[in-house]
Write an enzyme that holds these catalytic residues in place. Structure first.
Site, short mmCIF file in Angstrom:
data_model
loop_
_atom_site.label_atom_id
_atom_site.label_comp_id
_atom_site.label_asym_id
_atom_site.label_seq_id
_atom_site.Cartn_x
_atom_site.Cartn_y
_atom_site.Cartn_z
N HIS A 155 0.62 -1.18 0.00
CA HIS A 155 -0.44 0.11 0.50
C HIS A 155 1.03 0.89 -0.29
O HIS A 155 0.84 2.38 -0.73
CB HIS A 155 -1.25 -0.11 1.13
CG HIS A 155 -1.61 1.33 1.36
ND1 HIS A 155 -3.16 1.16 1.73
CD2 HIS A 155 -1.14 2.73 1.52
CE1 HIS A 155 -3.68 2.28 1.92
NE2 HIS A 155 -3.00 2.89 2.17
N GLU A 156 2.09 1.72 0.74
CA GLU A 156 2.96 2.61 0.90
C GLU A 156 3.23 3.01 -0.56
O GLU A 156 4.31 3.56 -0.75
CB GLU A 156 3.86 3.11 2.09
CG GLU A 156 2.83 2.75 3.54
CD GLU A 156 1.97 3.32 3.47
OE1 GLU A 156 2.16 4.30 3.17
OE2 GLU A 156 1.02 3.27 4.35
NI NI Z 1 -2.18 5.46 2.47
#
Ligand code: NI
Length: 184
Positions: A155-156
């Site tokens: 996600h990051e």
């Molecule tokens: Ni985020």
């Protein structure tokens, strides 16, 4: 404990769709402080009482772009079984060097501190990934992560490439390929 003063950008801000640039070493004081402040903020956000007091949404990860800095850095505060104990990660210039074929997804849906609305749908993620990255001094490191931590890393890393989790959900088919993946 005082809440670090950090400003999180909302998805409406176009910066979030820009690609962040590699960081040069050694990392400057300002960015180091921002990384530590952000980790502290995330840990406080995961404490129910503090979250209520400051009206915070709980979050475990943040990329610098969400703070308005287009630099390839993200931090994660992963709460362990024992409450208020965290594994802390500061990841600079990451690169995924291998990933599992097996895909997983968060059953209740992913969240993001820059996305302040309910989002219907799931995002396919690798169950395990190996990431090469750098620390503040520019030392190269390798880490293998799995399950929810692997999802947080992916996600990051997406943030660093200007991608939000909502960009990966087709609103016409938000649960696409659900049966081919494992829910966590
Ligand atoms: Ni985020």
């Amino acid at each position: 404990m005082e809440l670090p003063n950090i400003k999180i950008l909302d998805e409406k801000n176009k910066i979030l769709h820009k690609i962040s640039s590699d960081v040069t070493f050694p990392v400057n004081e300002e960015d180091r402080k921002l990384a530590y402040d952000t980790i502290k903020y995330l840990e406080m956000s995961q404490d129910e009482k503090i979250a209520e007091k400051y009206n915070l949404r709980a979050g475990m990860g943040m990329a610098f772009v969400q703070l308005g800095k287009l630099k390839r850095i993200f931090v994660i505060a992963n709460e362990l079984e024992e409450k208020n104990t965290f594994e802390e990660y500061i990841i600079i210039n990451p690169r995924i060097i291998s990933c599992s074929e097996e895909l997983i997804y968060v059953g209740e849906g992913e969240g993001c501190l820059s996305v302040n609305r309910e989002v219907e749908g799931i995002v396919p993620r690798h169950a395990r990934i190996t990431v090469e990255y750098y620390d503040f001094e520019g030392n190269k490191k390798t880490i293998r992560v799995r399950e929810d931590l692997a999802i947080a890393f992916q996600h990051e890393i997406d943030h660093l490439n200007g991608i939000l989790f909502v960009d990966k959900i087709d609103p016409k088919n938000p649960y696409k390929n659900k049966d081919k993946m494992r829910e966590i």
